[in-house]
Design a protein around this motif. Structure first.
Motif, PDB file in Angstrom:
ATOM      1  N   GLY A 169       0.829  -1.196   0.000  1.00 17.98           N
ATOM      2  CA  GLY A 169       0.000   0.000   0.000  1.00 17.98           C
ATOM      3  C   GLY A 169       0.863   1.245   0.000  1.00 17.98           C
ATOM      4  O   GLY A 169       2.051   1.201  -0.323  1.00 17.98           O
ATOM      5  N   THR A 170       0.281   2.375   0.392  1.00 14.00           N
ATOM      6  CA  THR A 170       1.014   3.638   0.457  1.00 14.00           C
ATOM      7  C   THR A 170       1.061   4.120   1.906  1.00 14.00           C
ATOM      8  O   THR A 170       0.257   3.687   2.754  1.00 14.00           O
ATOM      9  N   LEU A 171       1.967   5.031   2.165  1.00 20.48           N
ATOM     10  CA  LEU A 171       2.114   5.548   3.522  1.00 20.48           C
ATOM     11  C   LEU A 171       1.026   6.544   3.874  1.00 20.48           C
ATOM     12  O   LEU A 171       0.958   6.994   5.018  1.00 20.48           O
ATOM     13  N   ASN A 172       0.179   6.901   2.906  1.00 19.63           N
ATOM     14  CA  ASN A 172      -1.005   7.705   3.216  1.00 19.63           C
ATOM     15  C   ASN A 172      -2.082   6.839   3.870  1.00 19.63           C
ATOM     16  O   ASN A 172      -2.945   7.339   4.589  1.00 19.63           O
ATOM     17  N   GLU A 173      -2.004   5.533   3.615  1.00 20.80           N
ATOM     18  CA  GLU A 173      -2.997   4.595   4.159  1.00 20.80           C
ATOM     19  C   GLU A 173      -2.577   4.048   5.512  1.00 20.80           C
ATOM     20  O   GLU A 173      -3.411   3.832   6.393  1.00 20.80           O
ATOM     21  N   ILE A 174      -1.278   3.814   5.684  1.00 21.21           N
ATOM     22  CA  ILE A 174      -0.753   3.262   6.935  1.00 21.21           C
ATOM     23  C   ILE A 174       0.697   3.716   7.081  1.00 21.21           C
ATOM     24  O   ILE A 174       1.445   3.736   6.099  1.00 21.21           O
ATOM     25  N   ASP A 175       1.084   4.098   8.285  1.00 16.57           N
ATOM     26  CA  ASP A 175       2.446   4.602   8.458  1.00 16.57           C
ATOM     27  C   ASP A 175       3.420   3.479   8.772  1.00 16.57           C
ATOM     28  O   ASP A 175       3.031   2.342   9.055  1.00 16.57           O
ATOM     29  N   ILE A 176       4.701   3.811   8.718  1.00 11.25           N
ATOM     30  CA  ILE A 176       5.754   2.803   8.906  1.00 11.25           C
ATOM     31  C   ILE A 176       5.668   2.154  10.283  1.00 11.25           C
ATOM     32  O   ILE A 176       5.828   0.927  10.421  1.00 11.25           O
ATOM     33  N   ARG A 177       5.391   2.947  11.301  1.00  7.39           N
ATOM     34  CA  ARG A 177       5.331   2.393  12.652  1.00  7.39           C
ATOM     35  C   ARG A 177       4.258   1.313  12.753  1.00  7.39           C
ATOM     36  O   ARG A 177       4.496   0.243  13.346  1.00  7.39           O
ATOM     37  N   SER A 178       3.105   1.558  12.156  1.00 10.87           N
ATOM     38  CA  SER A 178       2.011   0.578  12.203  1.00 10.87           C
ATOM     39  C   SER A 178       2.361  -0.668  11.411  1.00 10.87           C
ATOM     40  O   SER A 178       2.022  -1.793  11.810  1.00 10.87           O
ATOM     41  N   ILE A 179       3.047  -0.488  10.291  1.00  9.53           N
ATOM     42  CA  ILE A 179       3.462  -1.640   9.482  1.00  9.53           C
ATOM     43  C   ILE A 179       4.400  -2.531  10.292  1.00  9.53           C
ATOM     44  O   ILE A 179       4.255  -3.761  10.314  1.00  9.53           O
ATOM     45  N   LEU A 180       5.365  -1.916  10.959  1.00 11.33           N
ATOM     46  CA  LEU A 180       6.310  -2.676  11.770  1.00 11.33           C
ATOM     47  C   LEU A 180       5.608  -3.397  12.918  1.00 11.33           C
ATOM     48  O   LEU A 180       5.958  -4.537  13.253  1.00 11.33           O
TER      49      LEU A 180
END
Length: 415
Positions: free
Chosen positions: A3-14
């Motif tokens: 996805g894109t970082l507008n949808e979910i940020d890096i911290r949440s992905i990690l």
């Protein structure tokens, strides 16, 4: 997962990868405009991208994926084994999708590095990469489940690491706009004041690496410290204007290299700052036609950096500009001892009485009302700089002990 970082940020992905105890790799690309990220890496042109490898929800390794060994060379330099990289046999590198990691393992297998040194390097690489990723706002990502990166040297828990790096990212904002990126390179602009402030040995070391080519990030690697304390150590000197940061991306164009001070010439140097491209070109043309060394810059952030390289005799600056307005630029320059006496002329509108008052308050010398003609421009330039009479190596090793002590001292004072 992608996805894109507008949808979910890096911290949440990690956090999702950690909770799911996933094994595989995360690839993140920074982009601007409508650039998108496709699955096939061979079919896309990249701006910047990073890759992080995971084992059971923990981080095993992370890198800026430019396939360069420059970062590894910086890290092993402190162990004085950077020359060993030149003797690594490429066919022996088993890690095809992470060449840097493979070269590091070769240094371990040949006993050029100890396992403890290898783990320290990987931990530093992971922290450095996460600092960039957690600062990123625009981009796209792909997480692929796959086999673990082999051979494995160490793993790091995501939760505590992300908490630590996020705190650094937040603290980093206090350095803006003096420091905008860890890839910026320091340059000494007032050696007299700096020498009086620092111990002589520390000054000599700083003078050596403050060459406009060695970045804050590289300094952190050489010193075996994180980026934040290194930036915090030089920040007071940036505020004073004794040191300035430049970026390779904002280097002087070949057309403006004559603006760098040359004791052999008496040609006045003039910088014109305005976000209007057409205005910039017109003013630069007029000044050059009349024998002045002129640079017109339409990016205020770039202008602030280039002014310290050019050291102009006169600065003409528009007020209404994005990111940094003329008032902010003037105020920052006046805080530098290098520009306390330099004439700074603000460009104001016809009804800009309030602007002219504000300009005086931030230290402007004079103002020029827009729109203006060539004759008005030249009269003002002659008033402050007069008529133009013109026709149109690095040693192998560094000793950073003194500088590291200085960094530690400044770091303690600013906590």
């Amino acid at each position: 997962m992608q996805g894109t970082l507008n949808e979910i940020d890096i911290r949440s992905i990690l956090q999702l990868i950690e909770l799911g105890q996933r094994t595989g790799y995360l690839e993140v690309e920074a982009f601007g405009g409508d650039r998108t990220m496709y699955r096939d890496p061979k079919t896309r042109h990249r701006e910047q991208f990073w890759i992080v490898f995971f084992l059971n929800g923990q981080i095993a390794y992370a890198a800026h994926s430019d396939n360069s060994l420059s970062r590894l060379r910086d890290y092993v330099r402190r162990y004085k084994v950077d020359g060993a990289l030149d003797n690594v046999s490429v066919p022996s590198i088993a890690t095809i999708n992470a060449p840097e990691y493979g070269y590091l393992w070769n240094l371990l297998e040949t006993h050029a590095l100890t396992p403890a040194q290898g783990r320290s390097i990987i931990q530093s690489m992971v922290r450095e990469t996460l600092f960039d990723l957690l600062s990123l706002r625009n981009g796209a990502f792909i997480f692929e489940i796959g086999p673990a990166l082999e051979p494995q040297l160490t793993t790091l828990e995501i939760g505590p690491l992300v908490t630590h790096i996020m705190k650094q990212v937040q603290e980093w904002k206090q350095f803006h706009p003096h420091i905008q990126s860890p890839d910026q390179c320091p340059v000494i602009v007032d050696s007299t004041q700096l020498r009086q402030k620092l111990p002589e040995n520390t000054f000599k070391i700083l003078e050596h690496w403050a060459d406009g080519k060695t970045s804050i990030r590289q300094m952190a690697r050489y010193l075996n410290r994180e980026i934040l304390p290194v930036a915090r150590a030089i920040y007071p000197y940036l505020q004073q204007g004794w040191v300035q940061l430049v970026s390779p991306l904002t280097a002087l164009s070949s057309a403006n290299r004559e603006l760098i001070p040359d004791p052999a010439t008496g040609v006045p140097r003039i910088v014109f700052i305005d976000d209007g491209i057409a205005t910039c070109k017109a003013v630069e043309y007029t000044l050059k036609q009349h024998g002045y060394a002129a640079a017109a810059i339409d990016n205020p952030l770039k202008a602030l950096s280039l002014v310290f390289q050019i050291k102009p005799d006169l600065i003409l600056c528009d007020i209404a500009m994005p990111e940094l307005d003329g008032f902010e630029i003037c105020a920052m320059l006046r805080r530098s001892t290098a520009f306390r006496q330099t004439p700074i002329v603000m460009l104001t509108g016809k009804d800009g009485f309030i602007d002219r008052v504000k300009a005086r308050m931030v230290g402007a010398t004079d103002y020029l009302t827009k729109p203006f003609g060539d004759s008005e421009l030249l009269m003002l330039v002659e008033k402050y700089v007069g008529p133009s009479n013109a026709n149109p190596s690095t040693p192998d090793q560094f000793s950073f002990n003194a500088l590291e002590e200085e960094i530690a001292e400044v770091d303690t004072k600013h906590r």
